[in-house]
Design a protein around this motif. Structure first.
Motif, PDB file in Angstrom:
ATOM      1  N   ALA A   1       2.950  10.333   9.727  1.00  0.00           N
ATOM      2  CA  ALA A   1       4.315  10.674  10.122  1.00  0.00           C
ATOM      3  C   ALA A   1       4.368  11.216  11.551  1.00  0.00           C
ATOM      4  CB  ALA A   1       4.895  11.696   9.148  1.00  0.00           C
ATOM      5  N   ARG A   2       3.321  11.923  11.975  1.00  0.00           N
ATOM      6  CA  ARG A   2       3.261  12.434  13.347  1.00  0.00           C
ATOM      7  C   ARG A   2       3.067  11.311  14.343  1.00  0.00           C
ATOM      8  NH1 ARG A   2      -1.595  15.361  12.998  1.00  0.00           N
ATOM      9  NH2 ARG A   2      -1.663  15.056  15.257  1.00  0.00           N
ATOM     10  N   ALA A   3       2.255  10.327  13.979  1.00  0.00           N
ATOM     11  CA  ALA A   3       1.916   9.252  14.918  1.00  0.00           C
ATOM     12  C   ALA A   3       3.014   8.209  15.038  1.00  0.00           C
ATOM     13  CB  ALA A   3       0.617   8.578  14.485  1.00  0.00           C
ATOM     14  N   VAL A   4       3.705   7.944  13.944  1.00  0.00           N
ATOM     15  CA  VAL A   4       4.710   6.872  13.912  1.00  0.00           C
ATOM     16  C   VAL A   4       6.050   7.489  13.516  1.00  0.00           C
ATOM     17  CG1 VAL A   4       5.263   4.576  13.019  1.00  0.00           C
ATOM     18  CG2 VAL A   4       2.873   5.304  13.177  1.00  0.00           C
ATOM     19  N   PRO A   5       6.867   7.882  14.486  1.00  0.00           N
ATOM     20  CA  PRO A   5       8.145   8.535  14.176  1.00  0.00           C
ATOM     21  C   PRO A   5       9.083   7.664  13.351  1.00  0.00           C
ATOM     22  CG  PRO A   5       7.579   8.831  16.486  1.00  0.00           C
ATOM     23  CD  PRO A   5       6.615   7.825  15.936  1.00  0.00           C
ATOM     24  N   ASP A   6       9.014   6.329  13.549  1.00  0.00           N
ATOM     25  CA  ASP A   6       9.858   5.407  12.795  1.00  0.00           C
ATOM     26  C   ASP A   6       9.110   4.944  11.555  1.00  0.00           C
ATOM     27  OD1 ASP A   6      11.512   3.482  11.794  1.00  0.00           O
ATOM     28  OD2 ASP A   6      11.262   2.072  13.462  1.00  0.00           O
ATOM     29  N   PRO A   7       9.478   5.455  10.380  1.00  0.00           N
ATOM     30  CA  PRO A   7       8.719   5.113   9.170  1.00  0.00           C
ATOM     31  C   PRO A   7       8.737   3.630   8.838  1.00  0.00           C
ATOM     32  CG  PRO A   7      10.256   6.913   8.749  1.00  0.00           C
ATOM     33  CD  PRO A   7      10.596   6.358  10.097  1.00  0.00           C
ATOM     34  N   ALA A   8       9.820   2.941   9.198  1.00  0.00           N
ATOM     35  CA  ALA A   8       9.876   1.511   8.899  1.00  0.00           C
ATOM     36  C   ALA A   8       8.760   0.753   9.610  1.00  0.00           C
ATOM     37  CB  ALA A   8      11.239   0.954   9.295  1.00  0.00           C
ATOM     38  N   ALA A   9       8.352   1.264  10.766  1.00  0.00           N
ATOM     39  CA  ALA A   9       7.279   0.610  11.522  1.00  0.00           C
ATOM     40  C   ALA A   9       5.919   0.803  10.869  1.00  0.00           C
ATOM     41  CB  ALA A   9       7.251   1.143  12.951  1.00  0.00           C
ATOM     42  N   ALA A  10       5.821   1.780   9.965  1.00  0.00           N
ATOM     43  CA  ALA A  10       4.536   2.098   9.330  1.00  0.00           C
ATOM     44  C   ALA A  10       4.328   1.345   8.026  1.00  0.00           C
ATOM     45  CB  ALA A  10       4.442   3.599   9.074  1.00  0.00           C
ATOM     46  N   GLY A  11       5.152   0.342   7.755  1.00  0.00           N
ATOM     47  CA  GLY A  11       5.104  -0.326   6.458  1.00  0.00           C
ATOM     48  C   GLY A  11       3.741  -0.884   6.096  1.00  0.00           C
ATOM     49  N   ASP A  12       3.105  -1.600   7.015  1.00  0.00           N
ATOM     50  CA  ASP A  12       1.796  -2.188   6.706  1.00  0.00           C
ATOM     51  C   ASP A  12       0.729  -1.117   6.535  1.00  0.00           C
ATOM     52  OD1 ASP A  12       2.908  -4.671   6.771  1.00  0.00           O
ATOM     53  OD2 ASP A  12       1.887  -5.346   8.596  1.00  0.00           O
ATOM     54  N   LEU A  13       0.796  -0.047   7.322  1.00  0.00           N
ATOM     55  CA  LEU A  13      -0.170   1.037   7.166  1.00  0.00           C
ATOM     56  C   LEU A  13      -0.007   1.705   5.797  1.00  0.00           C
ATOM     57  CD1 LEU A  13      -0.044   2.650  10.722  1.00  0.00           C
ATOM     58  CD2 LEU A  13      -1.992   1.466   9.697  1.00  0.00           C
ATOM     59  N   LEU A  14       1.234   1.878   5.365  1.00  0.00           N
ATOM     60  CA  LEU A  14       1.473   2.443   4.035  1.00  0.00           C
ATOM     61  C   LEU A  14       0.953   1.512   2.945  1.00  0.00           C
ATOM     62  CD1 LEU A  14       5.072   3.852   4.532  1.00  0.00           C
ATOM     63  CD2 LEU A  14       3.055   5.195   3.923  1.00  0.00           C
ATOM     64  N   THR A  15       1.179   0.225   3.116  1.00  0.00           N
ATOM     65  CA  THR A  15       0.696  -0.750   2.132  1.00  0.00           C
ATOM     66  C   THR A  15      -0.818  -0.692   2.009  1.00  0.00           C
ATOM     67  OG1 THR A  15       2.572  -2.242   2.448  1.00  0.00           O
ATOM     68  CG2 THR A  15       0.546  -3.214   1.609  1.00  0.00           C
ATOM     69  N   LEU A  16      -1.506  -0.599   3.139  1.00  0.00           N
ATOM     70  CA  LEU A  16      -2.967  -0.523   3.110  1.00  0.00           C
ATOM     71  C   LEU A  16      -3.442   0.790   2.499  1.00  0.00           C
ATOM     72  CD1 LEU A  16      -3.621  -2.079   6.626  1.00  0.00           C
ATOM     73  CD2 LEU A  16      -4.152  -3.128   4.411  1.00  0.00           C
ATOM     74  N   ALA A  17      -2.738   1.877   2.776  1.00  0.00           N
ATOM     75  CA  ALA A  17      -3.097   3.160   2.164  1.00  0.00           C
ATOM     76  C   ALA A  17      -2.935   3.105   0.653  1.00  0.00           C
ATOM     77  CB  ALA A  17      -2.245   4.282   2.751  1.00  0.00           C
ATOM     78  N   GLU A  18      -1.866   2.445   0.197  1.00  0.00           N
ATOM     79  CA  GLU A  18      -1.666   2.298  -1.244  1.00  0.00           C
ATOM     80  C   GLU A  18      -2.750   1.425  -1.868  1.00  0.00           C
ATOM     81  OE1 GLU A  18       2.325   0.883  -1.560  1.00  0.00           O
ATOM     82  OE2 GLU A  18       3.170   2.899  -1.596  1.00  0.00           O
ATOM     83  N   LEU A  19      -3.161   0.409  -1.135  1.00  0.00           N
ATOM     84  CA  LEU A  19      -4.251  -0.439  -1.631  1.00  0.00           C
ATOM     85  C   LEU A  19      -5.505   0.383  -1.882  1.00  0.00           C
ATOM     86  CD1 LEU A  19      -5.494  -3.268  -2.190  1.00  0.00           C
ATOM     87  CD2 LEU A  19      -6.029  -3.370   0.250  1.00  0.00           C
ATOM     88  N   VAL A  20      -5.795   1.304  -0.975  1.00  0.00           N
ATOM     89  CA  VAL A  20      -6.974   2.162  -1.123  1.00  0.00           C
ATOM     90  C   VAL A  20      -6.856   3.030  -2.368  1.00  0.00           C
ATOM     91  CG1 VAL A  20      -8.153   4.148  -0.129  1.00  0.00           C
ATOM     92  CG2 VAL A  20      -7.605   2.190   1.299  1.00  0.00           C
ATOM     93  N   THR A  21      -5.703   3.626  -2.580  1.00  0.00           N
ATOM     94  CA  THR A  21      -5.571   4.579  -3.680  1.00  0.00           C
ATOM     95  C   THR A  21      -5.360   3.912  -5.026  1.00  0.00           C
ATOM     96  OG1 THR A  21      -3.177   4.823  -3.281  1.00  0.00           O
ATOM     97  CG2 THR A  21      -4.654   6.383  -2.196  1.00  0.00           C
ATOM     98  N   ARG A  22      -5.036   2.620  -5.039  1.00  0.00           N
ATOM     99  CA  ARG A  22      -4.782   1.935  -6.303  1.00  0.00           C
ATOM    100  C   ARG A  22      -5.861   0.944  -6.676  1.00  0.00           C
ATOM    101  NH1 ARG A  22       0.602   3.122  -7.289  1.00  0.00           N
ATOM    102  NH2 ARG A  22       1.646   3.828  -5.447  1.00  0.00           N
ATOM    103  N   ARG A  23      -6.922   0.857  -5.876  1.00  0.00           N
ATOM    104  CA  ARG A  23      -7.941  -0.146  -6.119  1.00  0.00           C
ATOM    105  C   ARG A  23      -8.783   0.200  -7.343  1.00  0.00           C
ATOM    106  NH1 ARG A  23     -12.870   1.655  -3.325  1.00  0.00           N
ATOM    107  NH2 ARG A  23     -13.653  -0.462  -3.269  1.00  0.00           N
ATOM    108  N   ASN A  24      -9.293  -0.820  -8.020  1.00  0.00           N
ATOM    109  CA  ASN A  24     -10.218  -0.593  -9.146  1.00  0.00           C
ATOM    110  C   ASN A  24     -11.482  -1.412  -9.001  1.00  0.00           C
ATOM    111  OD1 ASN A  24      -9.347  -3.161  -9.759  1.00  0.00           O
ATOM    112  ND2 ASN A  24      -8.330  -2.590 -11.671  1.00  0.00           N
ATOM    113  N   ARG A  25     -11.720  -1.909  -7.745  1.00  0.00           N
ATOM    114  CA  ARG A  25     -12.949  -2.653  -7.490  1.00  0.00           C
ATOM    115  C   ARG A  25     -13.264  -2.608  -6.003  1.00  0.00           C
ATOM    116  NH1 ARG A  25     -11.833  -7.955  -5.676  1.00  0.00           N
ATOM    117  NH2 ARG A  25      -9.661  -8.542  -5.838  1.00  0.00           N
TER     118      ARG A  25
END
Length: 377
Positions: A353-377
């Motif tokens: 949130a500090r690095a990217v003031p516009d949250p819409a621009a962070a969509g792919d970074l959020l998607t990748l973060a979710e991939l990390v926390t939801r992975r099972n392999r």
């Protein structure tokens, strides 16, 4: 599958497409929330597929520039060729790290095309570490096929890894982008930190007094450093200021630590059919993974039981593996690791949130973060 009671806290004013999913522990099946998880998995798959389309041509060109033997080993490792040099369609890996480079660049106003050489360099460094790790750990399989060292020998696998490292630095040195030199220096610093983290990991196997603080610091160096570097390189290639680059580095590091925590859980409770590795491989080798160290330091009867198994001085057999996994669980190591992963992701979201003031621009970074926390392999 998420290890958290809820999703990691999102940046301020998150994109509306994010959803909550129920608690799920690695190694436990559930049908709850499957539609949400499938949708988010589709989003992540699209990000990774776009990354592969952009980065793979640069990656293949770099590997194909190697001398014959090094090229053959590296091509086998990436799943592009069989050991005899015939074409193959193996698993080249998820491409999470190059995806982070491109996503970070785009989040800060740059383009994927501008940052493609940095993304390829990061992927080369990642695979250099995998080649070396497999030799150090004597892992027989990776990505559902025999490891390079088990096919070509330890010396050749180590040398191929060294060649990939050199290729990464050469790509950045020859990149005409103005950020190339700074990126090369940052990546070199990261490799030094990776080596220190790997050294600590190996040293821990000979010690019985490893603390959680030491283990977390090792995991940040060994895993978090490269994810942080990937994000920082993307920021540099977008022309971002040092503060934004450092904030994205911190985002990547926290995400990387969550990744390692979950990877350690998968190393104990993951399904070999999806992981491509033997069941309980980390326990069999008596590795001091994060859930194990948490369990050993718990002061519980289960901790003493686990310590006795680890003191055996030999690989654990099948019955002992089941006993060790149960002891880690009963000593609280499993729940601690999942909770800690959630906490690290919360911190990662704050840095993002500090690095990217516009949250819409962070969509792919959020998607990748979710991939990390939801992975099972």
């Amino acid at each position: 599958m998420t290890p958290c009671p809820d999703d990691p806290p999102a940046p301020r004013h998150p994109p509306p497409r994010r959803r909550r999913t129920p608690r799920h522990r690695i190694g436990e099946g559930t049908a709850m929330g499957s539609r949400t998880l499938d949708r988010e998995s589709d989003e992540a798959s699209e990000v990774l597929a776009r990354t592969r389309r952009v980065v793979d041509p640069v990656l293949r060109a770099a590997v194909h520039s190697l001398p014959g033997t090094m090229r053959r080993i590296a091509s086998y490792h990436f799943g592009w060729e069989e050991a005899d040099g015939t074409p193959a369609h193996g698993d080249p890996g998820k491409a999470i790290r190059p995806a982070l480079v491109l996503a970070a660049a785009q989040a800060l106003g740059g383009s994927a095309e501008q940052a493609v050489h940095a993304a390829a360099a990061v992927e080369l460094v990642h695979n250099f570490t995998l080649l070396h790790d497999d030799v150090i750990d004597r892992d027989a399989t990776r990505r559902h096929r025999p490891t390079a060292w088990s096919v070509f020998g330890s010396a050749d696998a180590i040398l191929a890894g060294d060649a990939l490292h050199a290729l990464a630095l050469r790509i950045l040195a020859r990149d005409p982008h103005p950020a190339g030199a700074a990126a090369a220096a940052r990546l070199a610093d990261c490799v030094i930190e990776l080596c220190e983290g790997q050294h600590a990991d190996c040293a821990f196997e000979k010690r019985s007094d490893v603390t959680l603080a030491e283990c977390l610091a090792m995991a940040e160096s060994k895993t978090g450093a490269l994810l942080g570097c990937a994000c920082a390189l993307g920021a540099l290639y977008a022309g971002a200021d040092p503060e934004a680059a450092d904030a994205l580095d911190a985002f990547g590091r926290r995400t990387g630590l969550a990744f390692q925590l979950i990877d350690d859980l998968i190393g104990i409770w993951g399904d070999p059919k999806t992981t491509g590795k033997p069941v309980g491989s980390d326990l069999a080798a008596r590795k001091k993974s994060l859930p194990v160290v948490s369990a050993l330091r718990s002061g519980t009867p289960a901790a003493a039981e686990l310590a006795a198994l680890y003191a055996a001085g030999r690989p654990l057999d099948e019955a002992e593996l089941l006993q060790a996994a149960s002891a880690v669980d009963r000593a609280g190591g499993r729940d601690w690791a999942q909770t800690e992963a959630c906490d690290r992701m919360a911190a990662a979201m704050d840095h993002l949130a500090r690095a990217v003031p516009d949250p819409a621009a962070a969509g792919d970074l959020l998607t990748l973060a979710e991939l990390v926390t939801r992975r099972n392999r």
